[in-house]
Design an enzyme around this catalytic site. Structure first.
Site, short mmCIF file in Angstrom:
data_model
loop_
_atom_site.label_atom_id
_atom_site.label_comp_id
_atom_site.label_asym_id
_atom_site.label_seq_id
_atom_site.Cartn_x
_atom_site.Cartn_y
_atom_site.Cartn_z
CB SER A 100 -10.77 -0.75 -1.99
OG SER A 100 -9.85 0.18 -2.68
CD GLU A 118 -3.54 5.67 -7.17
OE1 GLU A 118 -4.19 5.14 -6.17
OE2 GLU A 118 -2.41 6.17 -7.08
CG ASP A 164 -5.54 -0.09 1.53
OD1 ASP A 164 -4.29 -0.15 2.03
OD2 ASP A 164 -5.90 -0.47 0.53
C1 LIG Z 1 -2.29 0.14 -0.73
S1 LIG Z 1 -2.72 0.74 -2.56
C2 LIG Z 1 -4.40 0.91 -2.29
C3 LIG Z 1 -5.09 -0.34 -2.83
C4 LIG Z 1 -6.54 -0.22 -2.82
N1 LIG Z 1 -7.07 0.58 -1.78
C5 LIG Z 1 -7.29 -1.71 -2.87
O1 LIG Z 1 -7.81 -2.16 -1.74
O2 LIG Z 1 -7.47 -2.07 -4.04
C6 LIG Z 1 -2.25 2.74 -1.95
C7 LIG Z 1 -2.53 3.61 -3.17
O3 LIG Z 1 -2.52 4.89 -2.73
C8 LIG Z 1 -1.83 5.57 -3.51
N2 LIG Z 1 -1.17 6.73 -2.97
C9 LIG Z 1 -0.17 6.79 -2.05
N3 LIG Z 1 0.10 7.88 -1.70
C10 LIG Z 1 -1.11 8.70 -2.27
C11 LIG Z 1 -1.46 10.30 -1.97
N4 LIG Z 1 -0.71 10.90 -0.99
N5 LIG Z 1 -2.21 10.70 -2.81
C12 LIG Z 1 -2.94 10.09 -3.61
N6 LIG Z 1 -2.66 8.60 -3.79
C13 LIG Z 1 -1.87 8.07 -3.24
C14 LIG Z 1 -0.89 4.73 -4.29
O4 LIG Z 1 -0.22 5.24 -5.77
C15 LIG Z 1 -1.53 3.36 -4.48
O5 LIG Z 1 -2.02 3.22 -5.52
#
Ligand SMILES: C[S@@+](CC[C@H](N)C(=O)[O-])C[C@H]1O[C@@H](n2cnc3c(N)ncnc32)[C@H](O)[C@@H]1O
Length: 265
Positions: A100, A118, A164
């Site tokens: 994204s 992130e 996401d």
């Molecule tokens: C589903 S993936 C994201 C994919 C990305 N949005 C895409 O479409 O290419 C979710 C990401 O959020 C990060 N994440 C999860 N919880 C988080 C938080 N509370 N704060 C920051 N990052 C977080 C994870 O490490 C992961 O890399």
């Protein structure tokens, strides 16, 4: 916490779904000349190698982006999406998939801004390095929920908040929906795009229930259930909710997915 790595799932049918809706929203934002900001609160690594050991493990992209690459689509949105993915790949083989942040970056004009959050200790440096030297892109290592509270509203007055999460714990469905209600109260001009997985356990219903119970929110919900889903992965479908959906985006998204359903049969 942070046991989820998107590189195992990049380019799967849920990415196809969320990224098509993301592009449809960005297409609307660039129609006006005034600057906008996009906050991607769960950004991941920015871009993925589909020939990595992690991606090849379950090869989820084979039921996602791979069958689309040679499609000759009729819908403009699907045409734009495939053209974008082809820019990273050769015609015959899919090796790279933009996440994204990379898709968002392609839409930003000089005065627009991208903020990518992130928290994962090994994903953040990859993301940071990917956008090194791009003046209108800000990459932060911080907790997404804390960043959302701190960075909203944007000074640009218009833009998109893309949510996401990885939903590693089932309480996250309620947490993100509740936070969205608070964010909307602070900044009702923004467009909010939230993605959720449709799993056998049905926990996503709580997120939908909370958002739909707020009558003041203008919502568009779209769910995609490809028939060839590998049930071993538990992911039955992919859902998005847009708050403040741009005008006629519902028709654009439905047209795109009517066409894609035949590919995923
Ligand atoms: C589903 S993936 C994201 C994919 C990305 N949005 C895409 O479409 O290419 C979710 C990401 O959020 C990060 N994440 C999860 N919880 C988080 C938080 N509370 N704060 C920051 N990052 C977080 C994870 O490490 C992961 O890399």
């Amino acid at each position: 916490m942070y046991s989820y790595l998107h590189r195992y799932h990049a380019g799967n049918f849920a990415d196809v779904h969320k990224h098509l809706v993301l592009m449809a929203t960005l297409n609307k934002l660039i129609q006006k000349p005034s600057p906008f900001c996009v906050l991607d609160a769960f950004a991941g690594e920015g871009q993925y190698r589909l020939d990595s050991e992690e991606s090849k493990k379950n090869a989820e992209f084979e039921n996602g982006i791979a069958p689309l690459l040679n499609l000759k689509p009729a819908s403009l949105l699907v045409t734009q999406y495939i053209a974008l993915i082809q820019r990273y790949n050769t015609e015959s083989q899919i090796q790279t998939y933009p996440g994204s942040p990379e898709i968002i970056a392609k839409y930003l004009r000089t005065n627009d801004k991208g903020i990518f959050i992130e928290g994962h200790p090994s994903c953040y440096p990859i993301l940071k390095n990917h956008f090194k030297g791009q003046a209108n892109i800000h990459v932060h290592k911080r907790d997404a929920y804390e960043a959302l509270s701190a960075l909203i509203p944007f000074k640009e007055k218009r833009g998109l908040v893309f949510l996401d999460p990885s939903y590693e714990v089932k309480s996250e469905y309620e947490k993100i929906a509740t936070q969205l209600i608070h964010l909307y109260a602070k900044f009702s001009n923004a467009i909010y795009l939230i993605w959720y997985p449709i799993l056998v356990d049905g926990h996503h219903e709580r997120l939908k229930e909370i958002l739909h119970s707020h009558a003041t929110l203008k919502l568009f919900q779209h769910e995609f259930y490809p028939k060839n889903t590998n049930l071993a992965h538990r992911l039955r479908g992919s859902g998005i909710i847009l708050i403040n959906p741009p005008w006629q985006i519902d028709e654009i998204i439905r047209e795109a997915f009517t066409e894609l359903e035949s590919v995923f049969l």
